[in-house]
Design an enzyme around this catalytic site. Sequence first.
Site, mmCIF file in Angstrom:
data_model
loop_
_atom_site.group_PDB
_atom_site.id
_atom_site.type_symbol
_atom_site.label_atom_id
_atom_site.label_comp_id
_atom_site.label_asym_id
_atom_site.label_seq_id
_atom_site.Cartn_x
_atom_site.Cartn_y
_atom_site.Cartn_z
ATOM 1 N N CYS A 2 0.830 -1.287 0.042
ATOM 2 C CA CYS A 2 -0.011 0.053 0.032
ATOM 3 C C CYS A 2 0.797 1.245 0.061
ATOM 4 O O CYS A 2 1.918 0.998 -0.026
ATOM 5 C CB CYS A 2 -0.808 -0.100 1.246
ATOM 6 S SG CYS A 2 -1.873 -1.573 1.490
ATOM 7 N N ARG A 50 -4.711 1.549 -0.866
ATOM 8 C CA ARG A 50 -4.772 0.087 -0.419
ATOM 9 C C ARG A 50 -4.459 -0.824 -1.860
ATOM 10 O O ARG A 50 -5.405 -0.723 -2.803
ATOM 11 C CB ARG A 50 -5.739 -0.426 0.363
ATOM 12 C CG ARG A 50 -5.743 -2.053 0.825
ATOM 13 C CD ARG A 50 -6.980 -2.458 1.286
ATOM 14 N NE ARG A 50 -7.015 -3.870 1.758
ATOM 15 C CZ ARG A 50 -7.847 -4.624 2.030
ATOM 16 N NH1 ARG A 50 -9.372 -4.283 1.878
ATOM 17 N NH2 ARG A 50 -7.677 -5.839 2.463
ATOM 18 N N LEU A 51 -3.518 -1.829 -1.795
ATOM 19 C CA LEU A 51 -3.526 -2.803 -2.707
ATOM 20 C C LEU A 51 -3.712 -4.130 -1.670
ATOM 21 O O LEU A 51 -3.036 -4.815 -1.040
ATOM 22 C CB LEU A 51 -1.958 -3.086 -3.182
ATOM 23 C CG LEU A 51 -1.960 -4.239 -4.112
ATOM 24 C CD1 LEU A 51 -2.634 -4.032 -5.401
ATOM 25 C CD2 LEU A 51 -0.393 -4.597 -4.676
ATOM 26 N N ALA A 52 -5.155 -4.317 -2.037
ATOM 27 C CA ALA A 52 -5.543 -5.568 -1.300
ATOM 28 C C ALA A 52 -5.103 -7.105 -1.521
ATOM 29 O O ALA A 52 -5.130 -7.471 -2.726
ATOM 30 C CB ALA A 52 -7.143 -5.814 -1.713
ATOM 31 N N GLU A 77 3.701 -6.258 4.761
ATOM 32 C CA GLU A 77 3.157 -7.596 5.107
ATOM 33 C C GLU A 77 3.778 -8.052 6.618
ATOM 34 O O GLU A 77 4.956 -8.081 6.611
ATOM 35 C CB GLU A 77 3.406 -8.772 3.864
ATOM 36 C CG GLU A 77 2.708 -8.544 2.745
ATOM 37 C CD GLU A 77 1.292 -8.591 2.559
ATOM 38 O OE1 GLU A 77 0.588 -8.915 3.536
ATOM 39 O OE2 GLU A 77 0.676 -8.008 1.545
ATOM 40 N N ASP A 100 -3.452 -8.603 8.673
ATOM 41 C CA ASP A 100 -2.604 -8.561 9.421
ATOM 42 C C ASP A 100 -2.499 -7.197 9.874
ATOM 43 O O ASP A 100 -1.834 -7.005 10.850
ATOM 44 C CB ASP A 100 -1.216 -8.768 8.572
ATOM 45 C CG ASP A 100 -0.740 -7.992 7.309
ATOM 46 O OD1 ASP A 100 -2.111 -7.228 6.770
ATOM 47 O OD2 ASP A 100 0.275 -8.197 6.846
#
Length: 671
Positions: A2, A50-52, A77, A100
Amino acid sequence: MCGIVGASWTENGPPLDLERLAAMTDRLTHRGPDERGVRLEPLCALGFRRLAILDVAGAHQPMSNEDGSIWVVFNGEIYNFSELRRRLEATGHVLRTRGDTEVLPHLYEDLGVNLFAELRGMFALAIWDGRRRKLILGRDRLGQKPLVYRHEPERLLFASEIKALLTLDHTTLPRDLDPIALDRYLTYGYVPAPATMLKGVRKLPAAHVLEFDARTGRVRAQRYWEPDWNHEQTNLSFPQARDRLRGLLEEAVREQMISEVPLGAFLSGGVDSTAIVGLMSRHQRATGGPPVRTFSIGFDDPAFDERRYAREAAEFLGTEHREFLVEPHAWQLLPELAATFDEPFADSSALPTYVLSRETRRFVTVALAGDAGDELFQGYDRYRALALTLALDRLPEGVRRVLAGPLARILPASARAKTRLRKVKRLLEAIADPVPVRYARWCSIFQESDRAALYHDEALEALAQASRELDEPDEADPVQVLARGFDAANARDPLTGAMVADLLAYLPGDLLVKVDLASMAHSLECRAPLLDHRVVEFALSLPTRFKRRRPWGAKAVFKASCADLLPASIRSRSKMGFGVPIDRWFRGPLADELQAILLDPSSLNRRLFQPQAVKRLVNDHLAGRADHAYRLWALIMLELWFRRDDMASHPLQMPCLQVQSQPAVSPARLQ
């Protein structure tokens, strides 16, 4: 993966309003195309793109604890989040999502800034503690995820990338060029942390946490992770080290394959990426998963093309493989590349990495890579060169002076890259230097004498003035960037010192910057299992004799640990590196473009460099009298950085001179 932005300010400081927060946030849409979130709190503003990847339907950010007193924005991550989640729930915390991110505010409730020691992953994050009125910034141990900030007397601004800060006007964020950062860029091809090319904008170094106190406006930064660089395991056999390393690698790969979106891997055909893909393939077979999807890129120049090795590895490991080609017309991407890298960035492998990431993103959202194998297991040719010169150090001083002086001078300079003669000449020229200086010489694009001859008189004065303003003027010497690694491991052998120098400088300053920015420009998340800190700590503790050992050669213990995953030809092949044939391109299909940029009057008249010195570099390269390809590439990327839209709208200020940033070549010329 993200993008994060934000600010905190004192009661008397200038707040960051919603309009500016939104502009900063949206400037990072490429890092997070799936969702946008903002949060305004008293004395704090947080923005998120956000990059999901995990908990795709949930896990919205900014995210808080149960009572909303702690807010988090997070890029990266956390691979051990499941075990952290179980621990938190066992102590009474209520978590509402499956991703997370949510473990972070709750861990902070329990541990404060000590939470970073519990995290296993890659991350850059910001935590707003409303009760204590503190903003905490933190970055992962090795520097995989970027984070920059600007500290003003009553405010702190931060972002994943400088371009988000550049949405602020020039009175809020002056475009002041840092002469020392420029000098280090010309030396190494990147700007080492904590500096950036802009005065007043800093990188948070890897493994650091920074606290901004909104009650006082003060900041405090400290390192939260520092292995014992001098610790060396002496009671471990080679087979024991091999087997333990294999176990650590298997666990790291298994953890990093967790994803709710399509996942694949970069496969160059080198030892590192082949080993990682091999471990991924074993995991897929064990769990009944489909073949790993792999991606490689190459050139039409055999000296730089690894695609046949990638094909061989893909066939050996049974992957679903695709490959791509970079041709000279990829030059058209250079303005894009300059816009992607918020500072001048002279690592030419950024170009194929950018293209590879763009093409890979058509098929997957996450890609694993083999980054850091050379730094951890002494794979670079410069480690071998250092070992050779250390052997020559045992010769009488007079003999060494002859080798470094008359003999090195009479050897003809090769006008082509990657020749044995050129390597021998560079090795002999360095043997009279102290080890850190010797190593810095091999890592440098422009040596000190080259930079002195290149600089305009006014730029030299600006550099001298900036050096005098430092608390320790000697720190202006670029050699100090690498010398810190040798100093940190001063009880170890010099090859380990070089390895530590690379882990502290080159890895976070060049390699990881390249991979993050080139991949995230296309919304692709890259993960590096070799950068699991348990792998790093174990590799650091191993003696050099485990890393350079017959019959394996360089990276011995790593090759041995993954021998069953490596085809024989890959296990024994020499390192090629992820380079670009720019020496040939500049003398052929791109000769006109080279001259159009560097010899344009607007470029020559910036008063940073002597025009005749630039012309001489160009002409000598074109005529085949010398190979200046990497120096010319560095100057081109610097010039294209000046021409970026967010830089060209304001003059870059520098003590003793003003550099007017304006496009000198129509964009159509390069497209």
